[in-house]
Design an enzyme around this catalytic site. Structure first.
Site, PDB file in Angstrom:
ATOM      1  N   HIS B 325       0.809  -1.214   0.000  1.00 47.53           N
ATOM      2  CA  HIS B 325       0.000   0.000   0.000  1.00 47.53           C
ATOM      3  C   HIS B 325       0.846   1.269   0.000  1.00 47.53           C
ATOM      4  O   HIS B 325       0.365   2.343  -0.364  1.00 47.53           O
ATOM      5  CB  HIS B 325      -0.949   0.012   1.205  1.00 47.53           C
ATOM      6  CG  HIS B 325      -2.142  -0.869   1.000  1.00 47.53           C
ATOM      7  ND1 HIS B 325      -2.093  -2.221   1.223  1.00 47.53           N
ATOM      8  CD2 HIS B 325      -3.385  -0.608   0.569  1.00 47.53           C
ATOM      9  CE1 HIS B 325      -3.272  -2.742   0.943  1.00 47.53           C
ATOM     10  NE2 HIS B 325      -4.077  -1.793   0.548  1.00 47.53           N
ATOM     11  N   GLY B 326       2.081   1.179   0.428  1.00 48.59           N
ATOM     12  CA  GLY B 326       2.931   2.359   0.403  1.00 48.59           C
ATOM     13  C   GLY B 326       4.252   2.085   1.088  1.00 48.59           C
ATOM     14  O   GLY B 326       4.338   1.260   1.992  1.00 48.59           O
TER      15      GLY B 326
END
Lengths: 518, 486
Positions: B325-326
């Site tokens: 996600h990051g």
């Protein structure tokens, strides 16, 4: 399934697709045929223009972003859709469509961000900041006193200060002094004449509508009250209650929208009665100079009363129209006004007033830089003070297409020698720097055309200088960057500035001066 | 280019739909969609479209190679390993290089060494999605779960297809393989696509953006200004924002897919009504969780090994899920936090939760997910902890400049109520029930009534929703003039 039902279902599905397709195509169609009703929106920027096509890597990289910016402003029906959104949000959701406007109770609107800080008292001045402000005003007052000019500070209350009962119910206030309280107290302690309209308006509000419901500004009768208070303070040194006021009435013709309704993009549908004051200026006031209604613009109002004093009024939007100034102007031979809260000592010196009135509404105090660069203005005061010893500011500002910043400071053959440009007034840390003067010179002979320097402590200490003449290698009529390296010693440099002294001997344009560490 | 922009809605989409409608042959339509998709990507990412093209060419070639080696298992395995290394290497280079360098620098500095110097690496949008899609193709080929695509244009279309390119759902090749070669469009499918697209757009523009405004305001506050009310308002707003933003985008992608004749799998199934965190992950970003399940969790052994091994697999999967996600530790913590709950639910805690009354099960999931979102949204770990402390009643703000009552405006309250309803399967359940009853009832009048109801939705409600979204788009470009700004 019923035989007709499947046909109907097919029709419904077809219609769904067609309606969607139509909605997707309407903006393009409107761009071509312009059929959507056009509502004027009051925007604070010029709408984006179509991007220029160029075959460079940079231009191509910027193209999508620039095109999106342009199309966001240009897609068909934008104004119509924006108006309807604003209207729905205001009427149905009972909220302001913009954070710039607070929707109060009973149809009252307030100016949002700045007024809210003052109203909630969430950010009082730090002691140092307050001391600096008091010092600044004291410097101005001392300077004016040396010129035999009376100085009056006129503080107009926010609408929310006078009518807090219509503010939104869910706002809280800190139990702290407001910035206005702090500044007024500090200035009075310094001995300045401060006309604080808050107590006057608090008294008058019971019988007189002092502010419009849909506008952030006062009504004309409120300005009458304020100007009377200013004039009275010049005589007594204190703020008296208003005396007999001219008759006034509220009229449905014309209905006015108010700036807050306009700010919400709803000026077409939100209007209120305008105030009419039955008062004629006597003696008559004529406007002899008017740059129009915009920030920074100047106006001069005059009467045929040579025995009356000359006044300068620095003001904000509360005193921006000629009619609103008439009650004040009748008391002066000449009243020169500028829409600014940044004092310009050169302008004041030029007008040579008997009275300087500095008007501002308290909401501007929410911004720390509302009076401009205080150190810079104090520096300018010292320069202008030095005028009696031969200091002279010369030249004019001229719009110039070749200028990087749009206009230049120009000295022509008829301009006397003097300071063409100066300023900056920064405290510099020790180190090596370089100043760059962008100039265009047309020397007329062998005499020096200019001297450029970098100085500190209001010109008392020269850090670097250079004289410009035909031998300096400047090409006539061509913009040149004249570089002046300089070193700030370990002790630092206070109130450093770059100056251009015009010596005559030709024509000189200065575009800009900049400095930095190489 | 995002779907909720004027350029997409009023220029790009009508032109692409028109082209697709007018071109007579499927091959031409595929080529048109491929060109449109590359343009869509290049519009926002410019030269980085080359990264996507490289990914397409690389995986197309590797796919052919795996297919070629299908009878030589060892060779195919080597090609697969190469595909995994190259795809993850590319993802790592663009997405995690800065993160790795920052952490390595911090370590070096701790040891008294000079930090690493690395210029910021641009993250091409959607790289996580198209890399996972392309990788799944090669893996499926290796497993014999998919047919090889010999036409590079068709493979390019699979990877770059613009409706799902930048925010999913992650489409597997085997799910669209036949649709690329043979697909039909119809008015019925087009109408359904329009309906789904407009619903997705409304979720994004009307719901998610309203929640975002409130969530941003709260999460941007310094921790010392937070009150308990503000923290709860911010967390709830963010939970709804992320759901409607993401599921709205998936709805738009699925709807556009239908308009072009593609059928993408569902990506969300009302996750906030889940009865356990395990159930939540069956409903949230389904294409990602199933991707991790099929391509990582199961190959690691899934739950077939010892409890310790299963626990390790779960934690590893959720560690990587967070990282996907990051590139930030807060995402890793968020992933591990969810992994921890899944571990817990495999113990007696899971049995305890299963015995709770259903409302309590929902409350448990919402509370756990809400705390997780705070980690996900906060910029740093200290901010997340301060935020959670404020939610727990240990807030330091005086609430004068901003308090929760100021955020709960009529618009936000109405949107919140609407969001709560829309986040549950209430409306689909009612619609399905009505439909069932009408189908059982043979009377024509009832059938006509249902049809008229649908007509009202399609021709009145949906257009109104679309116009309101257009108003919001227009409003977003409006900047009122403040002439009294001294």
């Amino acid at each position: 399934m019923h035989p007709g039902l499947s046909t109907y279902r097919h029709l419904r599905q077809t219609a769904t697709v067609l309606v969607f397709a139509a909605f997707l195509l309407i903006p393009i169609a409107d761009n071509v045929f312009h059929f959507a009703p056009n509502y004027a929106l009051n925007e604070k920027r010029a709408l984006c223009k179509p991007p220029r096509l160029a075959w460079s890597a940079g231009a191509l990289r910027r193209l999508p972003r620039d095109f999106e910016k342009y199309y966001n402003d240009a897609f068909g029906g934008r104004n119509f859709l924006t108006f309807w959104y604003n209207d729905i949000k205001y009427r149905w959701l009972r909220e302001s469509p913009t954070t710039q406007v607070l929707r109060g109770r009973e149809g009252w609107l307030y100016y949002g961000p700045d007024e809210l800080v003052t109203y909630q008292r969430t950010a009082p001045y730090a002691p140092d900041h307050l001391r600096l402000l008091a010092h600044y005003f004291k410097e101005v007052d001392t300077w004016l006193q040396q010129r035999h000019t009376r100085f009056v500070v006129l503080v107009i209350p926010n609408k929310s200060t006078v009518y807090p009962e219509h503010m939104p119910r869910n706002l809280r206030r800190a139990d702290l002094p407001s910035r206005t309280d702090q500044l007024v107290d500090a200035l009075r302690r310094e001995g300045l004449t401060v006309v604080d309209m808050r107590p006057v308006f608090a008294q008058a509000r019971a019988t007189i509508p002092l502010y419009y419901r849909l506008d952030s500004h006062w009504t004309p009768i409120a300005s009458h009250i304020a100007y009377r208070a200013v004039l009275a303070s010049l005589q007594t040194g204190s703020t008296p209650a208003p005396g007999a006021l001219p008759p006034w009435s509220l009229s449905d013709t014309p209905l006015i929208p108010g700036d807050l309704a306009t700010l919400m993009g709803l000026d077409a549908v939100l209007k209120e009665p305008s105030m009419v004051v039955d008062w004629q200026p006597s003696p008559a006031v004529r406007c002899s100079y008017n740059e129009g209604m915009a920030f920074g613009n100047k106006m001069v109002l005059e009467t045929d009363q040579p025995d009356r004093p000359v006044g300068v009024l620095l003001h904000d939007s509360f005193a921006m129209t000629g009619a609103r100034l008439d009650p004040l102007a009748v008391h002066f031979r000449k009243l020169a006004t500028t829409w600014t809260t940044h004092l310009d000592p050169d302008y004041v010196q030029q007008q040579d007033p008997d009275v300087l009135i500095f008007e501002f509404v308290e909401r501007i105090l929410s911004r720390d830089d509302c009076f401009g660069s205080l150190a810079g203005i104090i520096g300018r005061l010292h320069h202008v003070k030095a005028a009696v010893n031969g200091f002279r500011r010369v030249g004019t500002n001229v719009l110039e297409p070749d200028s990087v910043i749009g206009s230049v400071r120009r000295a022509t053959a008829s301009t006397p020698p003097g300071w063409l440009l100066f300023g900056g007034y920064e405290d510099l840390a020790p180190g090596s720097y370089e100043a760059v003067f962008r100039l265009r010179a047309r020397p007329a002979g062998t005499e020096a055309i200019a001297r450029v320097d970098v100085s500190a402590e209001h010109g008392a200490r020269i850090l670097a200088e250079r004289t410009l003449d035909v031998s300096s290698g400047l090409e006539s009529g061509v913009w040149e960057d004249v570089r002046l390296p300089f070193t700030v010693p370990a002790t630092g440099a206070t109130q450093a500035e770059c100056r251009v002294e015009f010596r005559g001997g030709g024509e000189l344009d200065v575009d800009y001066v900049t400095w930095g560490q190489p | 280019m995002v779907f909720s922009s004027t350029v997409f809605l009023f220029l790009f989409l009508p032109l692409v739909l028109l082209g697709s409608l007018l071109l007579p042959r499927l091959g031409m339509r595929n080529a048109w969609l491929l060109v449109a998709s590359l343009f869509f990507y290049a519009w926002g990412e410019q030269a980085y479209v080359l990264v996507m093209l490289a990914s397409i060419l690389l995986n197309y070639g590797l796919g052919l190679l795996v297919h070629h080696c299908r009878d030589r298992r060892q060779s195919a395995r080597w090609v697969l390993a190469l595909a995994v290394a190259l795809n993850l290497g590319m993802l790592g280079a663009f997405k995690y290089a800065n993160f790795l360098a920052d952490n390595l620098s911090a370590l070096l500095q701790l040891c008294g060494r000079q930090p690493l110097q690395l210029r910021p690496v641009h993250l091409p949008i959607g790289i996580s999605f198209f890399t996972f899609q392309a990788l799944s193709y090669v893996v499926d080929l290796y497993r014999g779960d998919a047919r090889v695509q010999r036409n590079p244009l068709n493979f390019g279309l699979y990877v770059s297809l613009f409706p799902q390119l930048i925010a999913g759902p992650i489409v597997r090749y085997k799910d669209v393989d036949e649709q690329i070669d043979r697909r039909t469009t119809s008015i019925a499918l087009g109408a359904a696509g329009v309906r789904r697209f407009v619903i997705g757009l409304a979720k994004k523009m009307i719901l998610a953006n309203t929640f975002a405004a409130v969530a941003d305001r709260v999460f941007d506050l310094p921790p010392e200004q937070l009150t308990t009310g503000l923290a709860w308002t911010g967390a709830l707003a963010y939970a709804l924002q992320i759901y409607f933003d993401f599921s709205g985008y998936s709805d738009m992608a699925i709807g556009l897919g239908w308009c072009f004749g593609f059928h993408f799998l569902e990506n969300f199934n009302f996750p906030y009504v889940a009865t356990s965190i395990r159930d939540f992950w069956r409903r949230w970003h389904i294409s990602l969780s199933t991707w991790f399940r099929d391509y990582l969790y199961v190959p690691l052994g899934g739950n077939r090994g010892s409890p310790a091994r299963t626990g390790f697999n779960l934690v590893l999967v959720f560690f990587l899920c967070g990282l996907w996600h990051g590139a930030s530790w807060v995402f890793v913590i968020w992933g591990l936090y969810h992994g921890l709950f899944l571990l817990l639910e495999r113990s007696s805690w899971g049995a305890l939760v299963a015995r709770l009354p259903r409302p309590l099960q929902h409350a448990y999931v919402v509370a756990a997910v809400l705390v997780g979102w705070v980690f996900f949204r906060a910029a740093t770990l200290p901010q997340a902890l301060a935020f959670l402390a404020a939610m727990a009643g240990r807030a330091h703000g005086d609430g004068i400049a901003l308090h929760a009552g100021m955020l709960w405006s009529g618009e936000f309250a109405a949107t919140f109520a609407l969001g709560l309803v829309a986040a549950t399967p209430l409306w689909p359940a009612i619609a399905a029930r009505v439909q069932r009853r009408l189908e059982q009832d043979r009377r024509a009048r009832r059938a006509w009534l249902a049809e008229l109801g649908q007509t009202a939705i399609d021709l009145v409600v949906l257009p109104l929703m679309f116009v309101f979204c257009a108003m919001l788009l227009a409003r977003g470009t409006y900047n009122p003039f403040i002439y009294f700004r001294f």
